[in-house]
Design a protein around this motif. Sequence first.
Motif: not given
Length: 74
Positions: A1-22
């Motif tokens: 079973m795969a483990k989830k890894k916590a990303l060391n990004f702030t919510p703001t940084q995570k929002r910047e990673l979203i590709e809205w038109n993907s």
Amino acid sequence: MAKKKALNFTPTQKRELIEWNSQKISVSRQCELLMLSKGALYYDPVKMDQYSVSIMEFIDRQYIKTEVHPYKTH
């Protein structure tokens, strides 16, 4: 079973990673993969006016100055 890894990004940084038109992956799935709630995705902080900030600072100063006397309970 795969483990989830916590990303060391702030919510703001995570929002910047979203590709809205993907075309390959939905915004919901991107949020899930980034462990970012949809509420956090659309969160827009409200700016406070200077008057409100001044009042809050005044209350903070008064709170710090005020001595608190503990009371006895029986």
